[in-house]
Design an enzyme around this catalytic site. Sequence first.
Site, PDB file in Angstrom:
ATOM      1  N   CYS A 168     -19.891 -29.233   1.053  1.00 58.79           N
ATOM      2  CA  CYS A 168     -20.498 -30.487   1.540  1.00 58.79           C
ATOM      3  C   CYS A 168     -22.018 -30.469   1.477  1.00 58.79           C
ATOM      4  CB  CYS A 168     -20.035 -30.786   2.964  1.00 58.79           C
ATOM      5  SG  CYS A 168     -20.787 -29.674   4.185  1.00 58.79           S
ATOM      6  N   CYS A 219     -23.823 -25.331   2.139  1.00 59.25           N
ATOM      7  CA  CYS A 219     -22.363 -25.264   1.996  1.00 59.25           C
ATOM      8  C   CYS A 219     -21.964 -25.623   0.564  1.00 59.25           C
ATOM      9  CB  CYS A 219     -21.698 -26.219   2.987  1.00 59.25           C
ATOM     10  SG  CYS A 219     -19.910 -26.330   2.736  1.00 59.25           S
ATOM     11  N   LYS A 250       5.952   9.911  -2.926  1.00 59.22           N
ATOM     12  CA  LYS A 250       4.820   9.005  -2.710  1.00 59.22           C
ATOM     13  C   LYS A 250       4.947   7.781  -3.604  1.00 59.22           C
ATOM     14  CE  LYS A 250       1.175  10.721  -0.883  1.00 59.22           C
ATOM     15  NZ  LYS A 250       0.570  10.729   0.449  1.00 59.22           N
ATOM     16  N   GLU A 252      13.920   8.859   5.106  1.00 61.79           N
ATOM     17  CA  GLU A 252      13.167   8.103   6.126  1.00 61.79           C
ATOM     18  C   GLU A 252      11.959   7.443   5.483  1.00 61.79           C
ATOM     19  OE1 GLU A 252      11.988  11.053   8.965  1.00 61.79           O
ATOM     20  OE2 GLU A 252      14.053  11.616   9.407  1.00 61.79           O
ATOM     21  N   ASP A 311       2.500   5.274   7.325  1.00 66.64           N
ATOM     22  CA  ASP A 311       1.111   5.604   7.046  1.00 66.64           C
ATOM     23  C   ASP A 311       0.293   5.458   8.324  1.00 66.64           C
ATOM     24  OD1 ASP A 311      -1.016   6.420   5.609  1.00 66.64           O
ATOM     25  OD2 ASP A 311      -1.376   4.511   4.606  1.00 66.64           O
ATOM     26  N   CYS A 338     -20.629 -23.235   8.047  1.00 67.14           N
ATOM     27  CA  CYS A 338     -20.970 -24.618   7.780  1.00 67.14           C
ATOM     28  C   CYS A 338     -20.627 -25.348   9.074  1.00 67.14           C
ATOM     29  CB  CYS A 338     -20.127 -25.148   6.626  1.00 67.14           C
ATOM     30  SG  CYS A 338     -20.127 -26.937   6.515  1.00 67.14           S
ATOM     31  N   TYR A 352      10.158  11.115  14.531  1.00 69.31           N
ATOM     32  CA  TYR A 352      10.984  11.569  13.410  1.00 69.31           C
ATOM     33  C   TYR A 352      11.367  13.048  13.493  1.00 69.31           C
ATOM     34  CZ  TYR A 352       6.204  12.532  11.722  1.00 69.31           C
ATOM     35  OH  TYR A 352       4.903  12.932  11.607  1.00 69.31           O
ATOM     36  N   LYS A 380       8.149   6.817   5.089  1.00 72.75           N
ATOM     37  CA  LYS A 380       6.965   7.620   5.409  1.00 72.75           C
ATOM     38  C   LYS A 380       5.890   6.681   5.940  1.00 72.75           C
ATOM     39  CE  LYS A 380       4.029  11.275   3.563  1.00 72.75           C
ATOM     40  NZ  LYS A 380       2.765  10.797   4.124  1.00 72.75           N
ATOM     41  N   CYS A 418     -16.939 -31.611   7.053  1.00 71.11           N
ATOM     42  CA  CYS A 418     -16.925 -30.988   5.727  1.00 71.11           C
ATOM     43  C   CYS A 418     -15.494 -31.008   5.187  1.00 71.11           C
ATOM     44  CB  CYS A 418     -17.441 -29.553   5.837  1.00 71.11           C
ATOM     45  SG  CYS A 418     -17.171 -28.562   4.373  1.00 71.11           S
TER      46      CYS A 418
HETATM   47  S1  IVH Z   1       8.296  14.982   8.707  1.00 70.98           S
HETATM   48  C1  IVH Z   1       7.891  19.458   8.646  1.00 70.98           C
HETATM   49  N1  IVH Z   1       8.822  12.395   8.613  1.00 70.98           N
HETATM   50  O1  IVH Z   1       3.608  12.596   6.638  1.00 70.98           O
HETATM   51  C2  IVH Z   1       8.082  17.983   8.702  1.00 70.98           C
HETATM   52  N2  IVH Z   1       6.559  13.089   8.332  1.00 70.98           N
HETATM   53  O2  IVH Z   1       2.807  14.481   4.485  1.00 70.98           O
HETATM   54  C3  IVH Z   1       6.808  17.267   8.783  1.00 70.98           C
HETATM   55  N3  IVH Z   1       4.959  11.254   8.051  1.00 70.98           N
HETATM   56  O3  IVH Z   1       2.048  14.978   8.661  1.00 70.98           O
HETATM   57  C4  IVH Z   1       6.774  15.837   8.852  1.00 70.98           C
HETATM   58  N4  IVH Z   1       6.417   9.619   8.209  1.00 70.98           N
HETATM   59  O4  IVH Z   1       2.131  12.561   9.496  1.00 70.98           O
HETATM   60  C5  IVH Z   1       7.861  13.344   8.531  1.00 70.98           C
HETATM   61  N5  IVH Z   1       9.422  10.142   8.582  1.00 70.98           N
HETATM   62  C6  IVH Z   1       8.476  11.086   8.510  1.00 70.98           C
HETATM   63  C7  IVH Z   1       7.109  10.768   8.316  1.00 70.98           C
HETATM   64  C8  IVH Z   1       6.175  11.820   8.227  1.00 70.98           C
HETATM   65  C9  IVH Z   1       5.144   9.923   8.044  1.00 70.98           C
HETATM   66  C10 IVH Z   1       3.649  11.925   7.868  1.00 70.98           C
HETATM   67  C11 IVH Z   1       3.328  12.968   8.909  1.00 70.98           C
HETATM   68  C12 IVH Z   1       3.114  14.242   8.155  1.00 70.98           C
HETATM   69  C13 IVH Z   1       2.819  13.755   6.777  1.00 70.98           C
HETATM   70  C14 IVH Z   1       3.245  14.817   5.769  1.00 70.98           C
END
Ligand code: IVH
Length: 663
Positions: A407, A404, A310, A116, A120, A422, A225, A118, A427
């Site tokens: 100009c 500016c 990561k 999946e 942010d 400006c 998720y 991740k 300009c």
């Molecule tokens: S699973 C036990 N799935 O990442 C399972 N987490 O570093 C826990 N996060 O606290 C989380 N996308 O805030 C999961 N597809 C995803 C995610 C995800 C982002 C974040 C989440 C978690 C942190 C863990």
Amino acid sequence: MDKSQAKQKIASLTKQIKHHADLYYTKDKPVISDQEYDQFFRQLQKLEKEFPELSAEDSPSQRVGGKPLKLFKTITHKTPLLSLDNAMNFEELEAFDERVRKGLGLGEERVEYVAELKMDGLAISLLYKHGKFVQGATRGDGKNGEEITQNLKTIRSIPLTLAEPVDLEARGEAYLPLKDFAALNEERETAGEPRFANPRNAAAGSLRQLDPKITASRPLDIFIYFGLGPDMKKHSDVLDYLAQLGFKTNPNTEICSGLSEVKNFVEKWEEKRDKLPYEIDGIVVKVNSFPDQKKLGFTARAPRWAIAYKFAPRQAETIIEKIDLQVGRTGAITPVAKLSPVKVGGVTVKRATLHNEDEVKRKEIKIGDYVKIQRAGDVIPEVVSVIKAKRTGDEKEFQMPKHCPVCNSELYRPEGEAITRCINAACPAQVKERIRHFCTREAMDIEHVGPAVVDQLVEHKLVKDVADLYGLTTKELESLARFAEKSARNVIDSIQNSKDRPSDRLLYALGIRMVGRIVASLIAQHYDSLEDLFDIKAGELEKIHGIGDKVASSVERFFAQKENHKLIERLKKDGVRITDQKAKGPQPLKNKTFVFTGGLAMMARPEAEELVRSLGGHPSSSVSKQTDYLVAGTEPGTKYEKAKKLGVKIISEKEFDSLIKKA
Ligand code: IVH
């Protein structure tokens, strides 16, 4: 209307709104226009106001936000929200796979994983009882979080009622899409408030608002998720089930057989992450089978059956060599740091925006400083902070100039605003930026007039405002460097093709301060013609739902200027459409976008485009993901390849014909 009629009407409106909200917010596939949706919504609000006793607790109108709170309540999660162990490279990912196989007593067999994105953002827990949303909370420290139910209700993709009356806890990541993050920061800047450092902080800041009305004004979204409650065998089944119940799950999720497929997924997204409309910081890999997850168990802080890969951080360290000043189309002066080139997430960065004078002061940035910079999606790189430990004492203070840089007219900083401007509308820098903006895809979509062409046109005094574009001749263009007959023709054709854009596009293209695409379309819905806006008063505009006082007075100011009336009148005289023909007759191609390529046998292209328009569709000159159909005639051009690549539906002229006839 009596009470029983109202009750029926409320029920049917609620059903319609929920259905269309689900298509729009959760499935990303709306079938009615925003206007139609708003109409349903307003009808419902009106009836609920008339008959308050009939308004249900899970009515769609309840999302708009309740009363402000004094303090958030702390709640204890029934099952803690754990975090994940990280893998920083492929070796660590391989070590994870080995641990998993060992834990499951496997040899070389492949483990089935779910990969999946991740997100942010910030982790959220949603509790449902008998299918009703009863409590929402932040992750907090994992054990205890803050109860933010009211605020979460403002997120449209969180269902208030599930498709089945089940008890369950759903977990997911709330986030702010990148374009909304950029818009929010722009808004804050005009209001003199500090910018959010990144989309995650913006999402967290928006959800931790005591007044849910503020949260409601931020277009947050969520991907689910994780689901606790349903009795199933696999994580992927739970995800399918969650989607069935009405949750938004991330469509870019894949089941991977073994680590090699996981690696392919990781590589694919590391490359494609800039194309996503939201920020991701890695990939989460989960063992799919629940019995296997159970066998693997947990460490004190994280499950052994999952890992977060990561991505390399999109931050880097470099030096500010000097600070340049950029003049925008509204005259805003933006200090821009010229950096020693540095690689950030695969892209070489040479410049970063410093936004405005106050930001430079707040971050204590000096010329010659070592700084940490950061990139998010396609958002312009930013300076995060100064590395003060590396100062030598030779760094120089930045001074906002008095004049500016283009100009030389005197600069002006209105009280209470962060932006220095400006105010000379003539300009050359502003002129160029205004014309560039006018030609962009989202505005008048004049494909062949890019920034370099605009520079040439302005520098050779062929164009001094946007109306001049429509009077250009091929001859004039051919006199410019790098222009031949064909390229000159392309420019003229693309300018002429733009004359018939809907009036909201033109309104946006004019570059009125604080008028983005959404505001432009709101205004255009209420006025047939741009001429109706001449002498408009702010108070009248404020009556439009979604338009605030600052935006309204900016529009009033623009239309109060006679030069702007003249500009619009000249555009009109050149044949640019400033009035929307209101829909007549059936609209079978409603909101569908068509692009034509190659030669057509049955009609000329302008005719075909007019036909599309008359049936409610939008003809466009360039292919994008938003294109619904590419009509390919004889010898189709490069648009054909592009449509194929983007997966746009390609039809022949004959198929186009039968599509119309069916209507
Ligand atoms: S699973 C036990 N799935 O990442 C399972 N987490 O570093 C826990 N996060 O606290 C989380 N996308 O805030 C999961 N597809 C995803 C995610 C995800 C982002 C974040 C989440 C978690 C942190 C863990």
